[in-house]
Enzyme design. Sequence first.
Site, short mmCIF file in Angstrom:
data_model
loop_
_atom_site.label_atom_id
_atom_site.label_comp_id
_atom_site.label_asym_id
_atom_site.label_seq_id
_atom_site.Cartn_x
_atom_site.Cartn_y
_atom_site.Cartn_z
N SER A 1 31.66 47.29 38.20
CA SER A 1 32.46 47.58 39.38
C SER A 1 33.93 47.61 39.03
O SER A 1 34.44 46.73 38.33
CB SER A 1 32.20 46.53 40.47
N GLU A 2 34.59 48.63 39.51
CA GLU A 2 36.01 48.84 39.22
C GLU A 2 36.83 47.58 39.51
O GLU A 2 36.67 46.93 40.54
CB GLU A 2 36.54 49.98 40.08
N CYS A 3 37.73 47.25 38.57
CA CYS A 3 38.66 46.13 38.74
C CYS A 3 39.98 46.56 38.14
O CYS A 3 40.19 46.42 36.94
CB CYS A 3 38.13 44.86 38.07
N GLN B 1 34.49 41.98 30.00
CA GLN B 1 33.11 42.46 30.15
C GLN B 1 33.02 43.97 29.95
O GLN B 1 32.07 44.46 29.33
CB GLN B 1 32.56 42.08 31.52
N GLY C 1 37.11 44.74 44.05
CA GLY C 1 37.11 43.47 44.77
C GLY C 1 35.77 43.12 45.39
O GLY C 1 35.72 42.64 46.52
N ARG C 2 34.68 43.35 44.66
CA ARG C 2 33.32 43.18 45.20
C ARG C 2 33.13 44.00 46.47
O ARG C 2 32.45 43.58 47.41
CB ARG C 2 33.00 41.70 45.46
N ARG D 1 29.11 44.57 47.71
CA ARG D 1 28.68 45.70 46.89
C ARG D 1 27.24 46.12 47.21
O ARG D 1 26.38 45.29 47.42
CB ARG D 1 28.82 45.37 45.40
N CYS E 1 39.99 36.98 36.20
CA CYS E 1 38.56 37.29 36.24
C CYS E 1 38.10 37.58 34.81
O CYS E 1 38.86 37.45 33.86
CB CYS E 1 38.31 38.49 37.15
N ASP F 1 29.90 39.13 48.89
CA ASP F 1 29.85 40.25 47.96
C ASP F 1 29.34 41.46 48.74
O ASP F 1 28.18 41.50 49.13
CB ASP F 1 28.92 39.93 46.78
#
Length: 212
Positions: A64-66, A82, A104-105, A139, A77, A137
Amino acid sequence: MPPRDAAPQPAVSLRATVQLPVRLADGTEAHALAHSFHGLIDGKEHMALQFGEPGALPLVRMHSECLTGDVFGSLRCDCGPQLQEALRVLKEEGGYLLYLRQEGRGIGLYPKLDAYRLQEQGLDTYAANVHLGHGQDDRDYTAAAQMLQALGVSRIELLSNNPDKKQQLERLGIEVAACRQTRVHANKHNLGYLRAKVNLTHHLLQLDHDDS
């Protein structure tokens, strides 16, 4: 968002495939194919990177984009490390990285920064999201399952510490035949974040005794 047990929609197709040379954090290069898609259920611009010629049981990382972690190297984080770990492993073994636009989840960039302020005031990463009116969460991995199906992939080895990813994919018709944990990327800034993932959402992380 669709219900988490909803079946993937059948109308997804590959939109375009392009060559994408990638420079990894260690300075080496990897060669990937970048796939875009028509018809993803949430309308977002998710992307799949394909490395090598994946076999009958391809390794898949759903990331997931961060922006803060992936781009700016945030230590709050473990997302950036990862991502780099996944790219290294996929370069060596082949497989797919699904880059999902779920900052951001799933709550978005600005709300994530708001959640950071609440964490500085003592809330954990999940409680901060809930305080802002979101789920722990938010997502949903329906689009990820659609992407895999469009790529002709129905059975995978999943690179993840998050049991929710496996459970959602299997409800969506993707067989997760094997799981592989990522390394633990702990530092003094993200220990509370990692502990919350272990204690509250049962991530498969083995924190050192001194870290827990």
